[in-house]
Design a protein around this motif. Structure first.
Motif, PDB file in Angstrom:
ATOM      1  N   GLU A   1     -77.163   3.962 -28.599  1.00 13.47           N
ATOM      2  CA  GLU A   1     -76.949   5.339 -28.346  1.00 13.47           C
ATOM      3  C   GLU A   1     -77.553   5.911 -27.694  1.00 13.47           C
ATOM      4  OE1 GLU A   1     -76.476   7.349 -32.421  1.00 13.47           O
ATOM      5  OE2 GLU A   1     -75.118   5.269 -32.157  1.00 13.47           O
ATOM      6  N   LEU A   2     -77.853   7.143 -27.314  1.00 15.57           N
ATOM      7  CA  LEU A   2     -79.150   7.743 -26.532  1.00 15.57           C
ATOM      8  C   LEU A   2     -80.485   8.408 -27.974  1.00 15.57           C
ATOM      9  CD1 LEU A   2     -78.111  10.537 -23.722  1.00 15.57           C
ATOM     10  CD2 LEU A   2     -78.193   7.750 -23.908  1.00 15.57           C
ATOM     11  N   SER A   3     -81.353   8.336 -27.588  1.00 14.92           N
ATOM     12  CA  SER A   3     -82.863   8.334 -28.818  1.00 14.92           C
ATOM     13  C   SER A   3     -82.442   9.992 -28.402  1.00 14.92           C
ATOM     14  CB  SER A   3     -83.598   8.080 -27.950  1.00 14.92           C
ATOM     15  OG  SER A   3     -84.141   8.394 -27.225  1.00 14.92           O
ATOM     16  N   ALA A   4     -83.475  10.732 -29.463  1.00 13.18           N
ATOM     17  CA  ALA A   4     -82.875  12.576 -29.152  1.00 13.18           C
ATOM     18  C   ALA A   4     -84.122  12.477 -28.123  1.00 13.18           C
ATOM     19  CB  ALA A   4     -84.491  12.940 -29.846  1.00 13.18           C
ATOM     20  N   LYS A   5     -84.892  11.712 -27.634  1.00  9.83           N
ATOM     21  CA  LYS A   5     -85.968  12.426 -26.428  1.00  9.83           C
ATOM     22  C   LYS A   5     -85.526  12.248 -24.973  1.00  9.83           C
ATOM     23  CE  LYS A   5     -90.289  10.203 -24.370  1.00  9.83           C
ATOM     24  NZ  LYS A   5     -90.835   9.315 -24.742  1.00  9.83           N
ATOM     25  N   SER A   6     -84.228  11.080 -24.398  1.00  6.88           N
ATOM     26  CA  SER A   6     -83.748  11.228 -23.915  1.00  6.88           C
ATOM     27  C   SER A   6     -82.306  11.950 -24.314  1.00  6.88           C
ATOM     28  CB  SER A   6     -82.681   9.395 -23.854  1.00  6.88           C
ATOM     29  OG  SER A   6     -81.947   8.889 -23.301  1.00  6.88           O
ATOM     30  N   GLN A   7     -81.634  12.043 -25.059  1.00  9.78           N
ATOM     31  CA  GLN A   7     -81.065  13.050 -24.958  1.00  9.78           C
ATOM     32  C   GLN A   7     -81.317  14.476 -24.210  1.00  9.78           C
ATOM     33  OE1 GLN A   7     -79.138  13.927 -28.646  1.00  9.78           O
ATOM     34  NE2 GLN A   7     -78.533  11.979 -28.590  1.00  9.78           N
ATOM     35  N   ASP A   8     -82.739  15.073 -24.562  1.00  8.95           N
ATOM     36  CA  ASP A   8     -83.741  16.252 -24.036  1.00  8.95           C
ATOM     37  C   ASP A   8     -83.750  16.059 -22.993  1.00  8.95           C
ATOM     38  OD1 ASP A   8     -85.193  18.118 -24.660  1.00  8.95           O
ATOM     39  OD2 ASP A   8     -86.730  17.246 -23.951  1.00  8.95           O
ATOM     40  N   TYR A   9     -84.508  14.414 -22.161  1.00  6.36           N
ATOM     41  CA  TYR A   9     -83.979  14.828 -20.877  1.00  6.36           C
ATOM     42  C   TYR A   9     -82.780  15.004 -20.294  1.00  6.36           C
ATOM     43  CZ  TYR A   9     -89.413  13.413 -20.887  1.00  6.36           C
ATOM     44  OH  TYR A   9     -90.650  13.779 -20.867  1.00  6.36           O
ATOM     45  N   LEU A  10     -82.129  14.439 -20.616  1.00  8.06           N
ATOM     46  CA  LEU A  10     -80.401  14.110 -20.087  1.00  8.06           C
ATOM     47  C   LEU A  10     -80.013  15.480 -19.522  1.00  8.06           C
ATOM     48  CD1 LEU A  10     -79.006  12.510 -19.248  1.00  8.06           C
ATOM     49  CD2 LEU A  10     -77.438  12.175 -20.912  1.00  8.06           C
ATOM     50  N   VAL A  11     -80.425  16.943 -20.737  1.00  5.86           N
ATOM     51  CA  VAL A  11     -80.009  18.192 -21.070  1.00  5.86           C
ATOM     52  C   VAL A  11     -81.071  18.668 -19.513  1.00  5.86           C
ATOM     53  CG1 VAL A  11     -79.996  20.648 -21.656  1.00  5.86           C
ATOM     54  CG2 VAL A  11     -78.978  18.115 -22.850  1.00  5.86           C
ATOM     55  N   ARG A  12     -81.949  18.111 -20.042  1.00  2.00           N
ATOM     56  CA  ARG A  12     -83.168  19.163 -18.788  1.00  2.00           C
ATOM     57  C   ARG A  12     -82.774  18.925 -17.433  1.00  2.00           C
ATOM     58  NH1 ARG A  12     -88.434  17.235 -20.713  1.00  2.00           N
ATOM     59  NH2 ARG A  12     -88.943  18.198 -19.002  1.00  2.00           N
ATOM     60  N   LEU A  13     -82.624  17.366 -17.232  1.00  2.00           N
ATOM     61  CA  LEU A  13     -82.695  16.763 -15.776  1.00  2.00           C
ATOM     62  C   LEU A  13     -80.609  17.796 -15.290  1.00  2.00           C
ATOM     63  CD1 LEU A  13     -83.256  15.124 -13.618  1.00  2.00           C
ATOM     64  CD2 LEU A  13     -81.639  13.066 -14.937  1.00  2.00           C
ATOM     65  N   GLU A  14     -80.056  17.757 -16.098  1.00  2.00           N
ATOM     66  CA  GLU A  14     -78.722  18.156 -15.921  1.00  2.00           C
ATOM     67  C   GLU A  14     -78.719  19.773 -15.571  1.00  2.00           C
ATOM     68  OE1 GLU A  14     -76.374  17.246 -18.864  1.00  2.00           O
ATOM     69  OE2 GLU A  14     -75.177  14.484 -18.400  1.00  2.00           O
ATOM     70  N   THR A  15     -79.259  20.631 -16.540  1.00  2.00           N
ATOM     71  CA  THR A  15     -79.421  21.608 -16.119  1.00  2.00           C
ATOM     72  C   THR A  15     -80.025  21.854 -14.617  1.00  2.00           C
ATOM     73  OG1 THR A  15     -79.605  21.910 -18.018  1.00  2.00           O
ATOM     74  CG2 THR A  15     -80.507  23.282 -16.567  1.00  2.00           C
ATOM     75  N   PHE A  16     -81.364  21.041 -14.628  1.00  2.00           N
ATOM     76  CA  PHE A  16     -82.529  21.238 -13.268  1.00  2.00           C
ATOM     77  C   PHE A  16     -81.046  21.291 -12.123  1.00  2.00           C
ATOM     78  CE2 PHE A  16     -84.865  19.825  -9.932  1.00  2.00           C
ATOM     79  CZ  PHE A  16     -86.075  21.031  -9.936  1.00  2.00           C
ATOM     80  N   MET A  17     -80.678  19.712 -12.350  1.00  2.00           N
ATOM     81  CA  MET A  17     -79.128  19.633 -10.636  1.00  2.00           C
ATOM     82  C   MET A  17     -78.345  20.409 -10.968  1.00  2.00           C
ATOM     83  SD  MET A  17     -78.879  14.937 -11.007  1.00  2.00           S
ATOM     84  CE  MET A  17     -78.829  15.348 -10.073  1.00  2.00           C
ATOM     85  N   ASP A  18     -77.851  21.080 -11.924  1.00  2.00           N
ATOM     86  CA  ASP A  18     -77.253  21.800 -11.869  1.00  2.00           C
ATOM     87  C   ASP A  18     -77.951  23.597 -10.823  1.00  2.00           C
ATOM     88  OD1 ASP A  18     -74.934  20.763 -12.596  1.00  2.00           O
ATOM     89  OD2 ASP A  18     -74.929  21.364 -14.762  1.00  2.00           O
ATOM     90  N   GLU A  19     -78.679  24.222 -11.663  1.00  2.00           N
ATOM     91  CA  GLU A  19     -79.613  24.995 -10.991  1.00  2.00           C
ATOM     92  C   GLU A  19     -80.525  24.392 -10.248  1.00  2.00           C
ATOM     93  OE1 GLU A  19     -81.495  26.685 -13.967  1.00  2.00           O
ATOM     94  OE2 GLU A  19     -79.894  26.458 -15.412  1.00  2.00           O
ATOM     95  N   ASN A  20     -80.550  23.966  -8.791  1.00  2.00           N
ATOM     96  CA  ASN A  20     -81.652  23.577  -8.113  1.00  2.00           C
ATOM     97  C   ASN A  20     -80.805  22.327  -7.437  1.00  2.00           C
ATOM     98  OD1 ASN A  20     -83.570  24.947  -8.789  1.00  2.00           O
ATOM     99  ND2 ASN A  20     -83.879  23.646 -10.422  1.00  2.00           N
ATOM    100  N   VAL A  21     -80.131  21.313  -7.240  1.00  2.00           N
ATOM    101  CA  VAL A  21     -80.515  20.446  -6.566  1.00  2.00           C
ATOM    102  C   VAL A  21     -78.312  20.570  -6.143  1.00  2.00           C
ATOM    103  CG1 VAL A  21     -79.927  18.040  -6.209  1.00  2.00           C
ATOM    104  CG2 VAL A  21     -81.146  18.935  -7.331  1.00  2.00           C
ATOM    105  N   TYR A  22     -77.461  20.384  -6.836  1.00  2.00           N
ATOM    106  CA  TYR A  22     -76.242  20.475  -6.512  1.00  2.00           C
ATOM    107  C   TYR A  22     -75.847  21.661  -5.355  1.00  2.00           C
ATOM    108  CZ  TYR A  22     -74.612  17.123  -9.911  1.00  2.00           C
ATOM    109  OH  TYR A  22     -75.102  15.885 -10.588  1.00  2.00           O
ATOM    110  N   PRO A  23     -76.960  23.420  -6.141  1.00  2.00           N
ATOM    111  CA  PRO A  23     -75.995  23.897  -4.771  1.00  2.00           C
ATOM    112  C   PRO A  23     -76.371  23.605  -3.680  1.00  2.00           C
ATOM    113  CG  PRO A  23     -77.073  24.567  -6.728  1.00  2.00           C
ATOM    114  CD  PRO A  23     -76.849  23.308  -6.835  1.00  2.00           C
ATOM    115  N   VAL A  24     -77.473  22.787  -3.179  1.00  2.00           N
ATOM    116  CA  VAL A  24     -78.368  23.043  -1.461  1.00  2.00           C
ATOM    117  C   VAL A  24     -78.414  21.638  -1.385  1.00  2.00           C
ATOM    118  CG1 VAL A  24     -79.495  24.381  -2.878  1.00  2.00           C
ATOM    119  CG2 VAL A  24     -80.734  21.994  -2.386  1.00  2.00           C
TER     120      VAL A  24
END
Length: 143
Positions: free
Chosen positions: A4-27
């Motif tokens: 199971e993902l730790s709370a820290k890992s879950q937080d990073y995963l949400v932040r990473l997914e958001t960053f990728m959705d907003e900044n990486v995938y579009p370009v």
């Protein structure tokens, strides 16, 4: 074993997914196309980074999504291997994301070797610039 993902890992995963959705995938396609053009140009022997990569690297660093692979809280984000694994899975969905987060091969493996086994001089000369994203490394192997 508990996977199971730790709370820290879950937080990073949400932040990473958001960053990728907003900044990486579009370009991503635009960057890959620029990379293709650079490689087909008459100057293809002069390796160049697509122009949009460096600003994305700076954004990732400012967002605290830099050197995620290194379990050192002073030099990186201090994630364990188990905490980093789902993040690596996420960045692996993009051809450009590992470089943007400074988690790309062969640099990560070379940084880990230097981190664990390098002397102070080697760390100053090679590890620090790699962790800062100021240089790239290579891997070579013979039979």
């Amino acid at each position: 074993m508990n996977f199971e993902l730790s709370a820290k890992s879950q937080d990073y995963l949400v932040r990473l997914e958001t960053f990728m959705d907003e900044n990486v995938y579009p370009v991503e396609q635009e960057i890959l196309e620029e990379n293709r053009r650079l490689n087909e140009s008459p100057d293809w022997r002069t390796w160049q980074v697509p122009s949009q990569i460096e600003p994305l690297k700076q954004k990732a660093r400012q967002a605290g999504l830099w050197n995620l692979f290194l379990p050192d809280a002073d030099l990186a984000e201090g994630l364990s291997c188990l905490e980093y694994a789902p993040l690596a899975e996420q960045t692996g969905r993009s051809l450009i994301a590992p470089e943007i987060f400074n988690c790309n091969a062969p640099d990560t493996g070379n940084m880990e070797v230097l981190y664990h086994f390098g002397n102070d001089e080697q760390k100053t000369k090679w590890l620090t610039p790699l962790l800062n994203g100021e240089m790239r490394s290579v891997f070579a192997m013979t039979e």
